[in-house]
Write an enzyme that holds these catalytic residues in place. Structure first.
Site, PDB file in Angstrom:
ATOM      1  N   SER A 157       1.041  -1.264  -0.085  1.00 49.74           N
ATOM      2  CA  SER A 157      -0.322   0.030   0.203  1.00 49.74           C
ATOM      3  C   SER A 157       0.920   1.252  -0.017  1.00 49.74           C
ATOM      4  O   SER A 157       1.621   1.543  -0.922  1.00 49.74           O
ATOM      5  CB  SER A 157      -1.032  -0.093   1.194  1.00 49.74           C
ATOM      6  OG  SER A 157      -2.135   0.805   1.111  1.00 49.74           O
ATOM      7  N   HIS A 163      -3.828  -0.448  -4.527  1.00 51.65           N
ATOM      8  CA  HIS A 163      -5.420  -0.714  -4.324  1.00 51.65           C
ATOM      9  C   HIS A 163      -6.085  -0.315  -5.714  1.00 51.65           C
ATOM     10  O   HIS A 163      -6.977   0.323  -5.790  1.00 51.65           O
ATOM     11  CB  HIS A 163      -5.675   0.315  -3.450  1.00 51.65           C
ATOM     12  CG  HIS A 163      -5.373   0.077  -2.087  1.00 51.65           C
ATOM     13  ND1 HIS A 163      -5.985  -1.069  -0.957  1.00 51.65           N
ATOM     14  CD2 HIS A 163      -4.468   0.522  -1.243  1.00 51.65           C
ATOM     15  CE1 HIS A 163      -5.154  -1.247   0.144  1.00 51.65           C
ATOM     16  NE2 HIS A 163      -4.251  -0.126  -0.135  1.00 51.65           N
ATOM     17  N   GLU A 183      -5.403  -5.170  -5.318  1.00 53.68           N
ATOM     18  CA  GLU A 183      -4.828  -5.734  -3.735  1.00 53.68           C
ATOM     19  C   GLU A 183      -4.817  -7.147  -3.794  1.00 53.68           C
ATOM     20  O   GLU A 183      -5.313  -7.884  -4.888  1.00 53.68           O
ATOM     21  CB  GLU A 183      -6.253  -5.430  -2.975  1.00 53.68           C
ATOM     22  CG  GLU A 183      -6.564  -3.985  -2.809  1.00 53.68           C
ATOM     23  CD  GLU A 183      -7.835  -3.684  -2.093  1.00 53.68           C
ATOM     24  OE1 GLU A 183      -8.489  -4.877  -1.923  1.00 53.68           O
ATOM     25  OE2 GLU A 183      -7.984  -2.427  -1.753  1.00 53.68           O
TER      26      GLU A 183
END
Lengths: 274, 274
Positions: free
Chosen positions: A130, A172, A199
């Site tokens: 992330s 994401h 993801e």
């Protein structure tokens, strides 16, 4: 369009499996030496001082020899002299999620940041998920609108950790509708390769400058080198961008991509790496 | 990759401005004859029998000579003999949003559906927003996951109204993160051109088979004719698709695209149409 000197990067699009097969985390663990690995989890991206603990437990469960968590929260902490050789005995360093601007704002130019670069150059595996993924590249996406028409002011960019050159990473990717912001980033300089990672999906970047996809989702590569027209310089901030002849590759597990030569590597292609 | 015989299509990505300049609705009104226009608003896509009323008011406010609303709700209604020449005196027909499967399920093969085709072939301007946009093409997207990794089973397709060939239209495109489902549609048959239209954005498709972008957002064109590799046939339903060398064009207001020859038309390019 190459990696700087150094070992291997594992760049994860966030929300990686932590309870099942843990394919991605297990790959990092394995690359870092498996049961002989000495790992460091850096949770600087998060304000939660316990953000690294779940990863520590996972890697210890896998059998890592040693897993430390470092939750440096400010520049003063990052500049402690004791950090000068802090990572020298680490075989792997893992960045948690949070805010990528905390990673660079706190580590950038600090003693700990310098130690990270030395560890990477001397062969430690560096992984980030992330925010930790975004921070890897020389220029990073700090933020931007999700599910948005591409306009030049929907994104903010800043200098990242600089472990990967010529690439802007977004994470994401499908789940938050981020093609617009990645196209906007590429529009700013089509030389930059946009890499959008879904993801529970990661790219493993090798010394040779190629990567392979692992995990359950897709990696979207936005290659602007053939862009024939762009309105990025003359468009107003509230105008949609125009960008023609963008080359897009959608890559699933086991597909690869050569960052320097910009070609897709089919599943089963022999790695050019050691 | 061409329009069928007929007039002009105005294909709108949904959520078009209805209170300000009304650029898109005004363009439809103007193309349909302005103050001389005789319009029909078809709200079959919606279960709300009043879904067409706001458009009726808008077009009357603009000065249309006549605006009727037709809220046909089932096949029995659509098959009334009185509908045989129902649209013959209309200069414009406007499809509201709702569910595209209601449009085709109710109108497909009915007397009203046949009347629509005849009106279109003889020159009526046909517009559709949201579901009304999706229904335009020969094969339409019925539904699919938003903000999703492209997999072959995230979308459902069905025969549409068939006013536009060789194209699959998606709407609310950036706002709902629909690049994944449009890539999945193109992966099924790269001959098909994917056209993703943002909210408050439309394409005006002319007889020549070219379109121009109007409105505040972008139109994303996904051209698969150079796709060098796809795993669509061998991938499992839960596997991410792989698709390499997709050509993507991001088009803003005043840009155009030639559907048949597949090239971008810069702003100011002379229309090839009458």
């Amino acid at each position: 369009m190459t990696k700087k000197d150094g070992g291997t990067l594992v760049i994860i699009g966030g929300a990686e499996d932590k309870t099942g097969e843990c394919e991605i985390l297990r790959e990092f663990f394995s690359l870092a030496g498996g049961r002989k690995s000495r790992l460091n989890v850096l949770s600087t991206a998060s304000e939660d001082p316990e953000a690294g603990d779940q990863y520590r437990r996972i890697f210890l469960d896998m059998g890592a020899e040693e897993v430390r968590v470092l939750a440096v929260q400010n520049r003063k902490e990052a500049n402690q002299a004791q950090f000068f050789r802090f990572f020298d005995d680490n075989s792997g360093i893992f960045f948690t999620g949070g805010d990528q601007l905390r990673i660079t704002g706190i580590l950038g130019g600090s003693i700990l940041g310098t130690a990270l670069h030395r560890a990477y150059v001397t062969g430690a595996i560096v992984a980030g998920t992330s925010a930790g993924a975004s921070a890897m590249s020389e220029t990073m996406l700090v933020g931007g609108l999700d599910d948005a028409t591409p306009k030049k002011e929907i994104i903010r960019m800043a200098p990242g950790l600089g472990l990967l050159n010529g690439v802007v990473v977004d994470q994401h990717f499908a789940q938050r509708g981020r093609i617009g912001r990645l196209l906007a980033a590429v529009a700013h300089n089509p030389y930059i390769l946009g890499v959008g990672i879904d993801e529970d999906t990661a790219i493993v970047v090798r010394e040779s400058g190629s990567f392979k996809v692992i995990g359950s989702g897709a990696v979207t590569v936005i290659d602007g080198k053939q862009v024939s027209h762009s309105n990025v310089s003359e468009s107003d901030s509230d105008q949609s961008l125009a960008l023609t002849d963008v080359c897009l590759h959608l890559l699933a597990r086991d597909y690869g991509f050569h960052l320097k030569e910009r070609y897709v590597m089919m599943p089963g292609t022999k790695e050019e790496n050691k």
